[in-house]
Every structure is written in structure tokens, then in C-alpha cells.
Design a protein around this motif. Structure first.
Motif, short mmCIF file in Angstrom:
data_model
loop_
_atom_site.label_atom_id
_atom_site.label_comp_id
_atom_site.label_asym_id
_atom_site.label_seq_id
_atom_site.Cartn_x
_atom_site.Cartn_y
_atom_site.Cartn_z
N ARG A 63 -25.44 13.68 5.71
CA ARG A 63 -24.47 13.53 4.63
C ARG A 63 -24.89 14.52 3.57
O ARG A 63 -26.03 14.51 3.11
CB ARG A 63 -24.48 12.12 4.07
N THR A 83 -11.46 12.43 -1.85
CA THR A 83 -11.20 11.27 -0.98
C THR A 83 -11.70 11.56 0.42
O THR A 83 -12.37 10.71 1.04
CB THR A 83 -9.70 10.93 -0.97
N GLU A 86 -15.58 11.54 0.48
CA GLU A 86 -16.19 10.23 0.28
C GLU A 86 -15.87 9.22 1.38
O GLU A 86 -16.57 8.21 1.50
CB GLU A 86 -15.76 9.67 -1.08
N THR A 87 -14.81 9.44 2.17
CA THR A 87 -14.38 8.39 3.10
C THR A 87 -14.40 8.74 4.58
O THR A 87 -14.21 7.86 5.41
CB THR A 87 -12.96 7.88 2.75
N VAL A 88 -14.62 10.00 4.93
CA VAL A 88 -14.58 10.38 6.34
C VAL A 88 -15.92 11.00 6.72
O VAL A 88 -16.19 12.16 6.43
CB VAL A 88 -13.41 11.35 6.65
N ARG A 92 -16.22 11.10 12.56
CA ARG A 92 -14.96 10.39 12.34
C ARG A 92 -13.84 11.38 12.09
O ARG A 92 -14.09 12.51 11.66
CB ARG A 92 -15.07 9.45 11.14
N GLU A 98 -2.86 9.53 7.21
CA GLU A 98 -3.86 8.53 6.79
C GLU A 98 -4.60 8.99 5.53
O GLU A 98 -4.85 8.20 4.63
CB GLU A 98 -4.85 8.25 7.91
N LEU A 99 -4.92 10.27 5.47
CA LEU A 99 -5.61 10.78 4.28
C LEU A 99 -4.70 10.72 3.07
O LEU A 99 -5.14 10.35 1.98
CB LEU A 99 -6.11 12.21 4.52
N ARG A 102 -4.77 7.14 1.94
CA ARG A 102 -6.06 6.80 1.31
C ARG A 102 -6.15 7.36 -0.10
O ARG A 102 -6.69 6.72 -0.99
CB ARG A 102 -7.23 7.39 2.11
N GLU A 103 -5.68 8.59 -0.27
CA GLU A 103 -5.77 9.24 -1.58
C GLU A 103 -4.88 8.53 -2.59
O GLU A 103 -5.26 8.37 -3.74
CB GLU A 103 -5.41 10.72 -1.44
#
Length: 171
Positions: A63, A83, A86-88, A92, A98-99, A102-103
Motif C-alpha cells: 500500500r 476514492t 482509498e477504496t480499491v 481488486r 461502481e467507482l 462510490r465517489e
């Protein structure tokens, strides 16, 4: 710096990592630095941590913990890319739609692809992990979609074909 997917430019400012770029030719380097309005200053001490983290990506799941300087992104791009960052995680994927969901600011899924293509910090901000609902989608880094396929295969997000060779892009 050299990597399995070609030469990667790592550009830092006093605030953090501002840009990465695949297949960093001298012309590419000049273009990136001009866009960011940065002078070219080679300082191995300042770039050591960024280069170490990028190199570590190619040897073990990681990371990135570098501070990011978003000067090369608009407010909307920064929101979407943050976004994503921080999330994928490693290994993954997420679809453009989907992004966008999420945003949450109402950026349409169609615009997500353009934002990924303008990502000033690819690899670290993993635009390669954003895929179409019916396949890989596009990729503007390095040798294009083949770099995306290589990165996703390396991460285990998509299965390797029988002839996949991790050294095939840039032995």
C-alpha cells in the motif's frame, strides 16, 4: 526508474508525489514537468522513498504511503482519484460505474474513464484497477491495455493465461 513495465518517471514536489508516468522518455519527462510547472531537479535523497515504494510494488503487495500532491488534478478528478486510492486495494478491481457510485458526487460513469486517462499519478493511484463492465476497458499508460493486463495479472485480479510471462513486457 526501471520496472517490469518499462521506465517509470517519479516526480515529487515539496508536498509529495505529484506524478508518475510510464515509458518516461526525455520528452515525456519534459511534458510532465511543464504541465506541473516544475523544474527538473534530480535529487536521489528526495526521491529515494518514492522509488523504494514503487520498486516494492513489483516484489510484494504494498500500500503506497507517500504523501500525494494533487496539483495535476482538478477538484473533480481529485475526488474520484482519492476514492479510488482509498477504496480499491491490491488485487481488486472496480467498474467505472461502481467507482462513480462510490465517489457519490454525481460524476457519470462515462466521465470516469476520462478521469482515469488523465490520472497524473498512475500505478500509485491505481487507475489500472478500474475496468469496464464487459472487459478490461482502456489504459493510456505505457503500452496501453497490455500494461493494464500485466498489472492486473500480476496482482491476481485476473487469471493468468498459460503463456503469461511476468518478464514479457520488458525483460
Amino acid at each position: 526508474m526501471d520496472s517490469p513495465v518499462g521506465t517509470i518517471l517519479v516526480a515529487l514536489t515539496e508536498h509529495g508525489l505529484a506524478a508518475t508516468s510510464f515509458d518516461a522518455t526525455p520528452e515525456d519527462r519534459a511534458r510532465v514537468l511543464a504541465r506541473l510547472r516544475l523544474p527538473e531537479v534530480r535529487d536521489p535523497v528526495r526521491t529515494a522513498e518514492a522509488e523504494a515504494q514503487v520498486a516494492a510494488y513489483f516484489t510484494e503487495p504494498t500500500r503506497f504511503t507517500l504523501p500525494l500532491d494533487w496539483r495535476g488534478a482538478s477538484r473533480v478528478q481529485r475526488s474520484v482519484l482519492t476514492t479510488l486510492f482509498e477504496t480499491v486495494g491490491f488485487g481488486r478491481t472496480v467498474t467505472y460505474g461502481e467507482l462513480a457510485a462510490r465517489e457519490g458526487s454525481g460524476v457519470p460513469a462515462r466521465a470516469i474513464g476520462s478521469i482515469m486517462g488523465a490520472n497524473p499519478i498512475p500505478l500509485v493511484v491505481p487507475c489500472h484497477r478500474v475496468v469496464a463492465g464487459n472487459g478490461l476497458g482502456g489504459f493510456s499508460g505505457g503500452e496501453g491495455v497490455e500494461v493494464k493486463r500485466w498489472l492486473l495479472t500480476y496482482e491476481g485480479a485476473i487469471p493468468a493465461t498459460l503463456d503469461w510471462d511476468p518478464a514479457a513486457l520488458h525483460p
